[in-house]
Design an enzyme around this catalytic site. Structure first.
Site, mmCIF file in Angstrom:
data_model
loop_
_atom_site.group_PDB
_atom_site.id
_atom_site.type_symbol
_atom_site.label_atom_id
_atom_site.label_comp_id
_atom_site.label_asym_id
_atom_site.label_seq_id
_atom_site.Cartn_x
_atom_site.Cartn_y
_atom_site.Cartn_z
ATOM 1 N N HIS A 256 0.809 -1.210 0.000
ATOM 2 C CA HIS A 256 0.000 0.000 0.000
ATOM 3 C C HIS A 256 0.846 1.266 0.000
ATOM 4 O O HIS A 256 0.314 2.359 -0.104
ATOM 5 C CB HIS A 256 -0.894 -0.002 1.238
ATOM 6 C CG HIS A 256 -0.180 -0.494 2.457
ATOM 7 N ND1 HIS A 256 0.739 0.260 3.137
ATOM 8 C CD2 HIS A 256 -0.215 -1.689 3.077
ATOM 9 C CE1 HIS A 256 1.236 -0.451 4.148
ATOM 10 N NE2 HIS A 256 0.687 -1.634 4.133
ATOM 11 N N CYS A 257 2.192 1.135 0.133
ATOM 12 C CA CYS A 257 3.043 2.319 0.273
ATOM 13 C C CYS A 257 4.053 2.465 -0.858
ATOM 14 O O CYS A 257 4.018 3.441 -1.606
ATOM 15 C CB CYS A 257 3.787 2.288 1.610
ATOM 16 S SG CYS A 257 2.731 2.525 3.055
ATOM 17 N N LEU A 258 4.965 1.507 -0.979
ATOM 18 C CA LEU A 258 6.117 1.718 -1.855
ATOM 19 C C LEU A 258 5.766 1.973 -3.315
ATOM 20 O O LEU A 258 6.351 2.867 -3.938
ATOM 21 C CB LEU A 258 7.084 0.533 -1.745
ATOM 22 C CG LEU A 258 7.849 0.407 -0.428
ATOM 23 C CD1 LEU A 258 9.023 -0.548 -0.591
ATOM 24 C CD2 LEU A 258 8.341 1.746 0.082
ATOM 25 N N VAL A 260 3.183 3.326 -4.411
ATOM 26 C CA VAL A 260 2.230 4.434 -4.500
ATOM 27 C C VAL A 260 2.830 5.757 -4.047
ATOM 28 O O VAL A 260 2.768 6.773 -4.759
ATOM 29 C CB VAL A 260 0.965 4.106 -3.665
ATOM 30 C CG1 VAL A 260 0.006 5.294 -3.655
ATOM 31 C CG2 VAL A 260 0.276 2.863 -4.205
ATOM 32 N N ASP A 261 3.421 5.762 -2.856
ATOM 33 C CA ASP A 261 3.807 7.022 -2.223
ATOM 34 C C ASP A 261 4.774 7.870 -3.049
ATOM 35 O O ASP A 261 4.587 9.096 -3.146
ATOM 36 C CB ASP A 261 4.400 6.757 -0.844
ATOM 37 C CG ASP A 261 3.376 6.184 0.121
ATOM 38 O OD1 ASP A 261 2.195 6.086 -0.270
ATOM 39 O OD2 ASP A 261 3.749 5.834 1.251
#
Length: 416
Positions: A256-258, A260-261
C-alpha cells in the site's frame, strides 16, 4: 479525551486500540459496515492488533466501532487514517475529502484534526484545512487546531508505539496539542516545523526504499546477464560497515506504500513545477517490469528442460507483497500469475497467511504447499519465503525451483 479515529484499517485500528488502552474514549469510524460488524464482535482483521486486545478495549467501554457519522459528535481530537490510492497515476484524495466533510459537520471550537494518510506536501493546509473551515464555519488556528503526523506501520523489529512518531501542526498551539496527544501513545515523538515537512518526510522514507529496491532489482538482471551471483555480491558489499545499506532483489515491490507514495511526489512536482521526479519514475518502471523478468527467466528454464510453458504446471509459493504479511495489495504475484496464465500455463498458488476466499485479487486456484503439490509441478516459483513454508521439503521434492528470495539450494534450484 473523546477521540475519533476515522478509518479502521491497518493504520487506524492499531492507533485506535492503543489510544483506548491509554485511557482515551475512542470511536473507531469506518464507512465499511462489514468491518464495523467484525470489530464490534471483537474480531480483528489487522495483524498488528490481536483480537484479545480488541475485545479488552471493547469490554472496558474505551473503544467502540461505528459506521454512523452521527457518532463523531463531541470529539476533542480526530485522526484521519483513510486510504490515498493512485488512479491512473493521479492521487485519489476523495477519501480524505469525504472524511473531512464528515468531521467538519461535528467540528467545534478547541477541537483538533490530524491527518495521517500519506499524500503530497501541501495536502493538510491546501486541501484538508479549507474543507474543514468551509464545512464547520470555523477558522483553522483561531477556532480549531490541525496538523499532520505520518503513519509508520509494518516493521517487526520496532513495536507500534516504539517507532518514533513525527508530529506537526499548522501553528505552534496545534503542534503543542498534537504532540501532547501522541506523547501519551508513543515512546518518542519528533516535532517538525510544519505539515509540509512531515508530509515530505514520509514520502522521502518510502521513496528511499522504493528507489533502492528497484535499483537492486535492475542490478540483479544485469548480474544474471553477466554470469555473476548478485546475492554473493550483495553480501560482500554488506561487509562494509559504513556507506552501504543492504537491499535484496525480488519479484517486484508491492503493498500500500512503496509503489504508491513516491508517485504522489512525482505527480505534485510535475503538476506545480513542471519538473519530473526522474528517480521515482525510473524506479517505478523497473518495478513494473520485474514480474515480466521473473516469467522470462521461468520460461527460459522450462525451455532448457524441454517443457513448453503452455500446458505446464506452475506452483507459486508466497502470494503476499512482503515476508510473512497478510496483505495482497499490489502484490507482484498477481502479475506473475496473469502473465503465466496468458502463456497457457496451469498456475496454482500457495499462501498460508491468507484464508482461502480472501484472495479476490488473484485468479489462481489455492493449494497447500504439500510434498505432493510441489512434486507435481513442472516448476515452483518461491515468490515470498514465508516461515510456514518447509524449505527443505521444497528442495527435496520440486523438479525445478526459481527462487526469488535466495533461500534454497541444490541442483534443481536457480536464484533470481
Amino acid at each position: 479525551m473523546q477521540t475519533v479515529v476515522a478509518g479502521q484499517g491497518y493504520v487506524g485500528l492499531p492507533l485506535a486500540v492503543r489510544a483506548a488502552e491509554v485511557r482515551h474514549r475512542v470511536v473507531g469510524y469506518d464507512v465499511d459496515p462489514h468491518r464495523v460488524q467484525q470489530l464490534a464482535a471483537g474480531q480483528s482483521y489487522v495483524r498488528d492488533v490481536d483480537s484479545t486486545r480488541l475485545r479488552a478495549v471493547l469490554d472496558s467501554g474505551a473503544y467502540s466501532a461505528t459506521a454512523d457519522a452521527a457518532a463523531l459528535a463531541g470529539f476533542d481530537i480526530a485522526v484521519i487514517t483513510v486510504p490515498t490510492p493512485l488512479r491512473d497515476g493521479v492521487p485519489d484524495l476523495t477519501y480524505i475529502e469525504s472524511c473531512a466533510r464528515a468531521l467538519g459537520e461535528h467540528l467545534r471550537p478547541g477541537a483538533t484534526v490530524v491527518l495521517e494518510s500519506t499524500s503530497y506536501p501541501g495536502t493538510t493546509e491546501e486541501l484538508l484545512l479549507p474543507i474543514l473551515e468551509e464545512t464547520s464555519g470555523l477558522k483553522g488556528g483561531a477556532d480549531f487546531l490541525a496538523g499532520f503526523s505520518p503513519e509508520r506501520i509494518g516493521n517487526k523489529r520496532w513495536s507500534f508505539d516504539g517507532t518514533p512518531k513525527l508530529v506537526s501542526g499548522i501553528d505552534a498551539k496545534s503542534l503543542d496539542v498534537i504532540k501532547n496527544f501522541y506523547d501519551g501513545i508513543f515512546q518518542t515523538t519528533v516535532p517538525v516545523s510544519g505539515p509540509k515537512v512531515a508530509e515530505l518526510a514520509k514520502l522521502l522514507e518510502n521513496t528511499f526504499r522504493f528507489v533502492n529496491i528497484s535499483m537492486i532489482n535492475e542490478m540483479a538482471m544485469l548480474a544474471d546477464a553477466l554470469g555473476v551471483n548478485i546475492w554473493e555480491a550483495i553480501d560482500a558489499a554488506a561487509t562494509k560497515p559504513f556507506g552501504f545499506t543492504k537491499f535484496t532483489p525480488g519479484p517486484g515491490v508491492g503493498g500500500h506504500c512503496l509503489p504508491v507514495d513516491p508517485m504522489f511526489l512525482s505527480w505534485k512536482a510535475q503538476q506545480e513545477l513542471g519538473i519530473p521526479f526522474r528517480f521515482a519514475e525510473l524506479a517505478a518502471d523497473v518495478n513494473r517490469h520485474m514480474p515480466d523478468y521473473v516469467v522470462r527467466r521461468l520460461v527460459e528454464a522450462l525451455s532448457k528442460r524441454g517443457i513448453p510453458v503452455s500446458g505446464s504446471h506452475i506452483l507459486l509459493l508466497g502470494l503476499t507483497y512482503k515476508y510473512d504479511a497478510t496483505d495482497l495489495r499490489n502484490s507482484p504475484s498477481a502479475r506473475v500469475a496473469e502473465l503465466l496464465i496468458g502463456l497457457g500455463a496451469e498456475v496454482r498458488g500457495a499462501e498460508p497467511n491468507i484464508p482461502d476466499g480472501d484472495d479476490t485479487e488473484l485468479n489462481v486456484p489455492r493449494v497447500d504447499a504439500s510434498p505432493e503439490e510441489v512434486a507435481a509441478a513442472d516448476a515452483v516459483v518461491l515468490l515470498m519465503d514465508h516461515p510456514r513454508f518447509d524449505l527443505a521439503m521444497i528442495e527435496k521434492h520440486a523438479p525445478y525451483v526459481l527462487d526469488c528470495r535466495n533461500r534454497l539450494s541444490g541442483a534443481n534450484v536457480e536464484t533470481l
